[in-house]
Design an enzyme around this catalytic site. Sequence first.
Site, PDB file in Angstrom:
ATOM      1  N   HIS A  97       0.861  -1.190   0.000  1.00 14.35           N
ATOM      2  CA  HIS A  97       0.000   0.000   0.000  1.00 14.35           C
ATOM      3  C   HIS A  97       0.891   1.232   0.000  1.00 14.35           C
ATOM      4  O   HIS A  97       1.276   1.738   1.056  1.00 14.35           O
ATOM      5  CB  HIS A  97      -0.931  -0.042   1.226  1.00 14.35           C
ATOM      6  N   HIS A 148       1.268   4.822  -2.428  1.00 11.18           N
ATOM      7  CA  HIS A 148       0.902   5.686  -3.559  1.00 11.18           C
ATOM      8  C   HIS A 148       2.181   6.366  -4.030  1.00 11.18           C
ATOM      9  O   HIS A 148       2.787   7.111  -3.262  1.00 11.18           O
ATOM     10  CB  HIS A 148      -0.118   6.736  -3.125  1.00 11.18           C
ATOM     11  N   HIS A 172      -9.519   0.843  -1.439  1.00 14.89           N
ATOM     12  CA  HIS A 172      -9.502   1.493  -0.134  1.00 14.89           C
ATOM     13  C   HIS A 172     -10.920   1.381   0.447  1.00 14.89           C
ATOM     14  O   HIS A 172     -11.906   1.682  -0.250  1.00 14.89           O
ATOM     15  CB  HIS A 172      -9.153   2.968  -0.258  1.00 14.89           C
ATOM     16  N   GLU A 220     -11.306   3.273   5.880  1.00  8.86           N
ATOM     17  CA  GLU A 220     -10.286   4.195   6.415  1.00  8.86           C
ATOM     18  C   GLU A 220     -11.054   5.265   7.204  1.00  8.86           C
ATOM     19  O   GLU A 220     -10.973   5.324   8.425  1.00  8.86           O
ATOM     20  CB  GLU A 220      -9.476   4.810   5.266  1.00  8.86           C
ATOM     21  N   ASP A 248       1.719   3.985   2.831  1.00 10.29           N
ATOM     22  CA  ASP A 248       0.674   4.820   2.230  1.00 10.29           C
ATOM     23  C   ASP A 248       1.267   6.000   1.433  1.00 10.29           C
ATOM     24  O   ASP A 248       1.441   5.883   0.220  1.00 10.29           O
ATOM     25  CB  ASP A 248      -0.307   5.305   3.307  1.00 10.29           C
ATOM     26  N   ASP A 249       1.542   7.100   2.106  1.00 14.91           N
ATOM     27  CA  ASP A 249       2.093   8.311   1.465  1.00 14.91           C
ATOM     28  C   ASP A 249       3.250   8.812   2.343  1.00 14.91           C
ATOM     29  O   ASP A 249       3.116   9.814   3.053  1.00 14.91           O
ATOM     30  CB  ASP A 249       1.009   9.387   1.356  1.00 14.91           C
TER      31      ASP A 249
HETATM   32  N1  ADE Z   1      -4.692   8.631  -1.935  1.00 16.81           N
HETATM   33  C1  ADE Z   1      -3.458   8.694  -1.414  1.00 16.81           C
HETATM   34  N2  ADE Z   1      -3.484   8.294  -0.139  1.00 16.81           N
HETATM   35  C2  ADE Z   1      -4.756   7.948   0.160  1.00 16.81           C
HETATM   36  C3  ADE Z   1      -5.402   7.462   1.305  1.00 16.81           C
HETATM   37  N3  ADE Z   1      -4.749   7.212   2.441  1.00 16.81           N
HETATM   38  N4  ADE Z   1      -6.719   7.250   1.245  1.00 16.81           N
HETATM   39  C4  ADE Z   1      -7.396   7.489   0.117  1.00 16.81           C
HETATM   40  N5  ADE Z   1      -6.822   7.948  -0.996  1.00 16.81           N
HETATM   41  C5  ADE Z   1      -5.513   8.177  -0.976  1.00 16.81           C
HETATM   42 ZN    ZN Z   2      -3.808   4.730   0.479  1.00 18.96          ZN
END
Ligand code: ADE
Ligand code: ZN
Length: 343
Positions: A20, A22, A204, A207, A285-286
């Site tokens: 996971h 991005h 997703h 969340e 994630d990011d």
């Molecule tokens: N795009 C990038 N990170 C995300 C996240 N945590 N949830 C939904 N969309 C995303």
């Molecule tokens: Zn994500």
Amino acid sequence: MPLTQTLPDFIRGLPKAELHLHIEGSLEPELMFALARRNGVALPYASVDAVRAAYDFSDLQSFLDLYYAGAAVLRTEQDFYDLTAAYVARAVADNVLHAEIFFDPQTHTVRGVPMATVFAGIAGALRDAQVAHGFSSRLILCFLRHLSEEDALATFAEALPLREAYADLWIGVGLDSGEVGNPPEKFGRVFAQARALGFRVVAHAGEEGPPAYIWGALDALGAERIDHGVRAEEDAALMTRLAQDQVPLTVCPLSNLKLRVVQDLRDHNLARLLKAGLCVTVNSDDPAYFGGYMNANFLATAEALGLDRNDLVQLARNAFVAAFASDTEKQGWLDALERYQRG
Ligand code: ADE
Ligand code: ZN
């Protein structure tokens, strides 16, 4: 497992898979500034420090606003190559052996960047990483759920002619962006098309959205893994389904903290989900926005929740088992993990 090894050292050496991530979320402020300069793009920040200071999020949407604005510096194939190569360097340093990487083509095509440019830059770096580091990867094309299904269908149709050229990497589709108000059912047709063509499917869900969205991802989209899924705990029947079917959850602890899904990492339910027998994995994630790549996520979670080394091995094992890779590849990674555990 030599007990003299510190926890950070144990985590550093642990063989890992990331499921996971991005790629646009791995854009560090330094690279954002360098690409802005290279492409003559104006940024609403005076300095790298000012960018970092702006990363104080109240929820998912407050993050997405900055994430999409930051992605505007990505214009050329070289930009996508550099972005991806930078992520790979961080992943290799964290002993990530395999990564399944999300990308959001709609964020780029809407600005006039050709789909082929996005694919070529990302794939170029991933292929070079395989040769240089033995780094294994796959790509998952994500549809932006705040846009319409028509837009997703058009994006999928635009990408399909590239499938053969990138068959070694592009193996799946996913669903991301603003969750609440955009239930999985909105994308039933495009996911049915993708499944019929043999793509792997993730989404997703859970969340910020309710457990009903996790049910929807499973039953309306055919999702094989759930990205995040932490709100599953609110629904006992859903917990039973996820445990029985061993549906992997790609949990992102530092993301959940930064986006205030949890107020304190000590309140995170990852350890309870693991104890309930779910196939939980740890992911970043990011990472450029949330303050940590894989090892930082493992370490912060282990410390906050008191996870022991067997728990950490279980989390790493789950990710290899849940990977969209061949049995041979998975066995190789699992053997490496077992050798590491034996010490
Ligand atoms: N795009 C990038 N990170 C995300 C996240 N945590 N949830 C939904 N969309 C995303
Ligand atoms: Zn994500």
